[in-house]
Design a protein around this motif. Structure first.
Motif, short mmCIF file in Angstrom:
data_model
loop_
_atom_site.label_atom_id
_atom_site.label_comp_id
_atom_site.label_asym_id
_atom_site.label_seq_id
_atom_site.Cartn_x
_atom_site.Cartn_y
_atom_site.Cartn_z
N LEU A 62 0.83 -1.19 0.00
CA LEU A 62 0.00 0.00 0.00
C LEU A 62 0.87 1.25 0.00
CD1 LEU A 62 -2.73 -1.01 2.62
CD2 LEU A 62 -2.95 -0.99 0.12
N LEU A 63 0.39 2.28 -0.68
CA LEU A 63 1.08 3.56 -0.70
C LEU A 63 0.39 4.49 0.30
CD1 LEU A 63 3.16 5.48 -1.95
CD2 LEU A 63 1.49 6.01 -3.74
N ARG A 64 1.10 4.81 1.37
CA ARG A 64 0.53 5.63 2.45
C ARG A 64 1.06 7.06 2.30
NH1 ARG A 64 -1.71 1.86 5.90
NH2 ARG A 64 -0.91 -0.26 5.59
N VAL A 112 -4.58 6.35 1.72
CA VAL A 112 -3.91 5.06 1.53
C VAL A 112 -4.32 4.55 0.15
CG1 VAL A 112 -3.62 2.71 2.36
CG2 VAL A 112 -3.95 4.58 4.00
N LEU A 113 -3.34 4.33 -0.72
CA LEU A 113 -3.59 3.95 -2.11
C LEU A 113 -3.18 2.51 -2.34
CD1 LEU A 113 -2.13 7.16 -3.77
CD2 LEU A 113 -4.49 6.73 -3.12
N ASP A 114 -4.08 1.77 -2.96
CA ASP A 114 -3.81 0.38 -3.30
C ASP A 114 -3.35 0.32 -4.75
OD1 ASP A 114 -3.69 -2.33 -3.64
OD2 ASP A 114 -5.80 -2.73 -3.17
N PRO A 139 -9.09 11.20 -8.53
CA PRO A 139 -7.94 11.38 -7.65
C PRO A 139 -7.24 12.71 -7.92
CG PRO A 139 -7.30 10.08 -9.52
CD PRO A 139 -8.78 10.36 -9.69
N SER A 140 -6.21 13.01 -7.16
CA SER A 140 -5.40 14.18 -7.45
C SER A 140 -4.65 13.95 -8.75
CB SER A 140 -4.42 14.46 -6.31
OG SER A 140 -3.64 13.33 -6.01
N ARG A 141 -4.37 15.03 -9.45
CA ARG A 141 -3.76 14.92 -10.77
C ARG A 141 -2.24 14.86 -10.66
NH1 ARG A 141 -8.08 18.71 -11.81
NH2 ARG A 141 -9.64 17.70 -13.13
N ASN A 142 -1.67 13.91 -11.37
CA ASN A 142 -0.22 13.83 -11.50
C ASN A 142 0.11 13.04 -12.76
OD1 ASN A 142 0.03 10.91 -10.75
ND2 ASN A 142 -0.63 11.62 -8.73
#
Length: 387
Positions: free
Chosen positions: A54-56, A62-64, A111-114
């Motif tokens: 997971l990306l915390r 928390v991103l899966d 989601p947030s843009r990137n």
């Protein structure tokens, strides 16, 4: 770091090998189609059961990135792999997987843009092409405008590789070409905004300028204008595989005439890379995760990307048919790494730009949506050869 001068490919040694592999493939067509079905099933059922991957984020999100229900580059590549299967086979299950994924994400909110969260919109643009569903258009338009007008830039106007957990100030990564540059070109064609297409072409030129290694023809993973260096000078396999995938995709998408200077530049860049790859392929048919370091582990996702890009570039006439056997050998090696559950094994987890080569060698192996998708691309190119 290897500085060896690569010798021209000896085509006399390639064609008999290709004939052998082609005969082998003819007996395994149904097996390859079955592998595609299992890859898709595994793709949408991958789970991060212990939360290890997971990306915390600092803001509490928390991103899966491993499971199917997140919104990251891993899912963008996954969707594109499924789309390519649908394009080849018309499989209604593949269509349902894509459309239901977007319906679920629309309900959740964006989601947030990137750089990386742009990636899923490439497939959405293709779905709009096929359906004309007007609900898709505002999403494509808003994200396209963000890429063109608001995505942070480096010196010389390169797309800064901003991601969820890092702005990566003044950094260019080869991943960017797949995650945001190819989508921008598609958006430009879809929305009749030629300035998007021209910007995408410029991004290729900037990235080639700073990431292509003149000594080998391979690509460094990253470049920073802050200090002006290529970090660990890593000739990282998966970063290189994005290049091998995206150049044929970009050339096909733009359909530039053969005498076009930009087309010729991309073709020569690709052929230089593929020539170098032919010298570094492992006996297994895969490539090591650091291409010029045979002590680094063989990595299957990158190898699948190389197989796809090489085979497609040969099929489209972009590069010499002399390289086809390397792509076939790689695709067959990838097939051997698809287990009975449909998982592509020997896949390295998401990898940032590192300052040491050892950090690349220490990335753990785990099933990932992008690995599944890259295997789908490679298996699809094998199926094309039966048509």
């Amino acid at each position: 770091m290897s500085n060896q001068i690569l010798k021209p490919v000896d085509s006399s040694k390639i064609h008999p090998l290709l004939a052998h592999h082609t005969a082998h493939l003819g007996a395994d067509r149904d097996d390859i189609r079955g592998a595609i079905d299992r890859l898709i099933h595994n793709l949408i059922n991958i789970e991060d059961k212990d939360g290890k991957f997971l990306l915390r984020l600092a803001d509490g999100r928390v991103l899966d990135t491993k499971g199917w229900n997140g919104f990251e580059w891993t899912h963008g590549v996954g969707l594109y792999g499924v789309y390519k299967v649908w394009e080849l086979t018309g499989d209604p299950k593949a269509w349902e997987i894509m459309t239901s994924w977007f319906e679920a994400r629309f309900k959740e909110g964006m989601p947030s843009r990137n750089i990386n969260t742009v990636a899923p919109f490439l497939t959405l643009a293709y779905l709009f092409d096929r359906t004309g569903d007007r609900r898709y258009l505002p999403y494509i338009d808003r994200w396209a405008e963000w890429v063109y007008h608001d995505l942070p830039r480096t010196e010389e106007g390169g797309f800064q590789h901003i991601v969820y957990n890092s702005v990566n100030h003044q950094q260019l990564w080869d991943d960017t070409l797949m995650m945001s540059v190819l989508p921008l070109a598609k958006f430009g064609l879809l929305l009749n905004r030629p300035h998007y297409v021209e910007e995408a072409k410029r991004q290729f030129l900037v990235h080639i300028k700073y990431l292509a290694d003149r000594k080998t023809g391979l690509w460094f993973h990253g470049w920073t204008f802050d200090g002006r260096h290529n970090f660990a000078n890593a000739l990282w396999a998966r970063g290189n595989s994005w290049v091998t995938i995206v150049i044929p995709e970009f050339l096909e998408l733009l359909n530039l005439p053969e005498g076009d200077a930009f087309r010729q530049h991309l073709v020569s860049t690709l052929e230089a890379q593929v020539k170098a790859l032919s010298a570094f392929q492992s006996p297994s048919g895969l490539w090591p995760t650091l291409l010029d370091d045979p002590t680094s582990y063989d990595e299957a996702a990158a190898s699948a990307g190389f197989a796809y890009g090489i085979l497609k570039a040969v099929r489209k006439g972009y590069i010499s048919r002399d390289y086809e056997a390397f792509g076939v050998k790689a695709a067959l090696a990838v097939r051997r790494h698809i287990n009975d559950a449909g998982e592509l094994t020997q896949v390295s987890f998401g990898t940032p730009v590192f300052n040491t080569l050892q950090e690349y060698k220490d990335i753990p192996l785990t099933s990932m949506p992008f690995g599944q998708a890259m295997a789908l691309l490679a298996m699809g190119e094998l199926l094309v050869r039966f048509i």
